[in-house]
Design a protein around this motif. Structure first.
Motif, PDB file in Angstrom:
ATOM      1  N   ILE A  45      -0.358 -16.451  -9.959  1.00 30.47           N
ATOM      2  CA  ILE A  45      -0.066 -15.789  -8.681  1.00 30.47           C
ATOM      3  C   ILE A  45       1.432 -15.855  -8.396  1.00 30.47           C
ATOM      4  O   ILE A  45       2.034 -14.868  -7.964  1.00 30.47           O
ATOM      5  CB  ILE A  45      -0.878 -16.442  -7.544  1.00 30.47           C
ATOM      6  CG1 ILE A  45      -2.373 -16.215  -7.764  1.00 30.47           C
ATOM      7  CG2 ILE A  45      -0.435 -15.910  -6.177  1.00 30.47           C
ATOM      8  CD1 ILE A  45      -3.281 -17.086  -6.901  1.00 30.47           C
ATOM      9  N   ASP A  46       2.037 -16.997  -8.656  1.00 26.04           N
ATOM     10  CA  ASP A  46       3.461 -17.202  -8.381  1.00 26.04           C
ATOM     11  C   ASP A  46       4.351 -16.256  -9.177  1.00 26.04           C
ATOM     12  O   ASP A  46       5.392 -15.812  -8.692  1.00 26.04           O
ATOM     13  CB  ASP A  46       3.827 -18.655  -8.675  1.00 26.04           C
ATOM     14  CG  ASP A  46       5.256 -18.992  -8.303  1.00 26.04           C
ATOM     15  OD1 ASP A  46       5.713 -18.578  -7.220  1.00 26.04           O
ATOM     16  OD2 ASP A  46       5.920 -19.677  -9.112  1.00 26.04           O
ATOM     17  N   ARG A  47       3.935 -15.922 -10.385  1.00 27.02           N
ATOM     18  CA  ARG A  47       4.747 -15.025 -11.236  1.00 27.02           C
ATOM     19  C   ARG A  47       4.924 -13.638 -10.613  1.00 27.02           C
ATOM     20  O   ARG A  47       5.889 -12.945 -10.934  1.00 27.02           O
ATOM     21  CB  ARG A  47       4.119 -14.894 -12.614  1.00 27.02           C
ATOM     22  CG  ARG A  47       4.376 -16.068 -13.494  1.00 27.02           C
ATOM     23  CD  ARG A  47       3.901 -15.835 -14.925  1.00 27.02           C
ATOM     24  NE  ARG A  47       3.486 -17.109 -15.486  1.00 27.02           N
ATOM     25  CZ  ARG A  47       2.225 -17.490 -15.682  1.00 27.02           C
ATOM     26  NH1 ARG A  47       1.232 -16.672 -15.418  1.00 27.02           N
ATOM     27  NH2 ARG A  47       1.956 -18.669 -16.167  1.00 27.02           N
ATOM     28  N   THR A  48       4.001 -13.218  -9.777  1.00 26.84           N
ATOM     29  CA  THR A  48       4.079 -11.880  -9.180  1.00 26.84           C
ATOM     30  C   THR A  48       4.691 -11.911  -7.779  1.00 26.84           C
ATOM     31  O   THR A  48       4.847 -10.862  -7.156  1.00 26.84           O
ATOM     32  CB  THR A  48       2.677 -11.253  -9.078  1.00 26.84           C
ATOM     33  OG1 THR A  48       1.883 -12.020  -8.177  1.00 26.84           O
ATOM     34  CG2 THR A  48       2.013 -11.181 -10.445  1.00 26.84           C
ATOM     35  N   ARG A  49       5.055 -13.095  -7.318  1.00 24.54           N
ATOM     36  CA  ARG A  49       5.549 -13.252  -5.944  1.00 24.54           C
ATOM     37  C   ARG A  49       6.987 -12.774  -5.817  1.00 24.54           C
ATOM     38  O   ARG A  49       7.856 -13.177  -6.591  1.00 24.54           O
ATOM     39  CB  ARG A  49       5.450 -14.731  -5.562  1.00 24.54           C
ATOM     40  CG  ARG A  49       6.047 -15.084  -4.230  1.00 24.54           C
ATOM     41  CD  ARG A  49       5.782 -16.538  -3.898  1.00 24.54           C
ATOM     42  NE  ARG A  49       6.401 -17.465  -4.827  1.00 24.54           N
ATOM     43  CZ  ARG A  49       7.482 -18.188  -4.563  1.00 24.54           C
ATOM     44  NH1 ARG A  49       8.077 -18.095  -3.390  1.00 24.54           N
ATOM     45  NH2 ARG A  49       7.959 -19.024  -5.470  1.00 24.54           N
ATOM     46  N   PRO A  50       7.234 -11.927  -4.808  1.00 24.70           N
ATOM     47  CA  PRO A  50       8.629 -11.568  -4.529  1.00 24.70           C
ATOM     48  C   PRO A  50       9.406 -12.829  -4.139  1.00 24.70           C
ATOM     49  O   PRO A  50       8.870 -13.714  -3.474  1.00 24.70           O
ATOM     50  CB  PRO A  50       8.528 -10.612  -3.336  1.00 24.70           C
ATOM     51  CG  PRO A  50       7.119 -10.145  -3.328  1.00 24.70           C
ATOM     52  CD  PRO A  50       6.299 -11.242  -3.928  1.00 24.70           C
ATOM     53  N   GLU A  51      10.634 -12.908  -4.559  1.00 24.97           N
ATOM     54  CA  GLU A  51      11.435 -14.106  -4.319  1.00 24.97           C
ATOM     55  C   GLU A  51      11.560 -14.451  -2.843  1.00 24.97           C
ATOM     56  O   GLU A  51      11.644 -15.625  -2.474  1.00 24.97           O
ATOM     57  CB  GLU A  51      12.826 -13.917  -4.933  1.00 24.97           C
ATOM     58  CG  GLU A  51      13.445 -15.202  -5.388  1.00 24.97           C
ATOM     59  CD  GLU A  51      14.706 -14.972  -6.186  1.00 24.97           C
ATOM     60  OE1 GLU A  51      15.776 -15.387  -5.702  1.00 24.97           O
ATOM     61  OE2 GLU A  51      14.625 -14.377  -7.275  1.00 24.97           O
ATOM     62  N   SER A  52      11.546 -13.459  -1.994  1.00 20.64           N
ATOM     63  CA  SER A  52      11.729 -13.693  -0.558  1.00 20.64           C
ATOM     64  C   SER A  52      10.446 -14.139   0.143  1.00 20.64           C
ATOM     65  O   SER A  52      10.476 -14.518   1.308  1.00 20.64           O
ATOM     66  CB  SER A  52      12.246 -12.414   0.106  1.00 20.64           C
ATOM     67  OG  SER A  52      11.298 -11.380  -0.047  1.00 20.64           O
ATOM     68  N   GLU A  53       9.328 -14.120  -0.545  1.00 22.62           N
ATOM     69  CA  GLU A  53       8.044 -14.454   0.066  1.00 22.62           C
ATOM     70  C   GLU A  53       7.690 -15.914  -0.195  1.00 22.62           C
ATOM     71  O   GLU A  53       7.896 -16.414  -1.294  1.00 22.62           O
ATOM     72  CB  GLU A  53       6.957 -13.546  -0.510  1.00 22.62           C
ATOM     73  CG  GLU A  53       5.663 -13.576   0.261  1.00 22.62           C
ATOM     74  CD  GLU A  53       4.724 -12.501  -0.231  1.00 22.62           C
ATOM     75  OE1 GLU A  53       3.629 -12.853  -0.692  1.00 22.62           O
ATOM     76  OE2 GLU A  53       5.105 -11.321  -0.175  1.00 22.62           O
ATOM     77  N   ARG A  54       7.142 -16.564   0.802  1.00 20.38           N
ATOM     78  CA  ARG A  54       6.733 -17.959   0.652  1.00 20.38           C
ATOM     79  C   ARG A  54       5.493 -18.054  -0.225  1.00 20.38           C
ATOM     80  O   ARG A  54       4.596 -17.219  -0.142  1.00 20.38           O
ATOM     81  CB  ARG A  54       6.433 -18.575   2.004  1.00 20.38           C
ATOM     82  CG  ARG A  54       7.660 -18.724   2.847  1.00 20.38           C
ATOM     83  CD  ARG A  54       7.327 -19.316   4.181  1.00 20.38           C
ATOM     84  NE  ARG A  54       8.550 -19.812   4.765  1.00 20.38           N
ATOM     85  CZ  ARG A  54       8.647 -20.936   5.429  1.00 20.38           C
ATOM     86  NH1 ARG A  54       7.576 -21.673   5.629  1.00 20.38           N
ATOM     87  NH2 ARG A  54       9.797 -21.326   5.908  1.00 20.38           N
TER      88      ARG A  54
END
Length: 73
Positions: A45-54
């Motif tokens: 899940i973390d791999r797809t997370r935008p950098e600005s999102e918690r």
């Protein structure tokens, strides 16, 4: 509702995430169904997370989307 904080190592970086116990339970069920660890599911899940999102917000949305897919399918 109190948050449950857990420490994880994601991509060789130590971090902690605070989520409601219900979200942890769903992440654990997700991991069990897929035959994986909770950390492995969170890394995916973390791999797809935008950098600005918690991370906690991303995890909550991912759990909700997965539950919706299961109820629609």
């Amino acid at each position: 509702m109190p948050l449950e904080k857990r420490s994880l190592t994601l991509e060789q970086h130590q971090t902690s995430v605070a989520l409601e116990p219900e979200f942890w339970a769903e992440l654990e069920a997700w991991a069990d169904r897929d035959g994986r660890s909770v950390t492995s599911v969170i890394e995916e899940i973390d791999r797809t997370r935008p950098e600005s999102e918690r991370l906690a917000s991303t995890l909550r949305v991912a759990v909700l989307e997965r539950l919706k897919q299961r109820s629609d399918g």
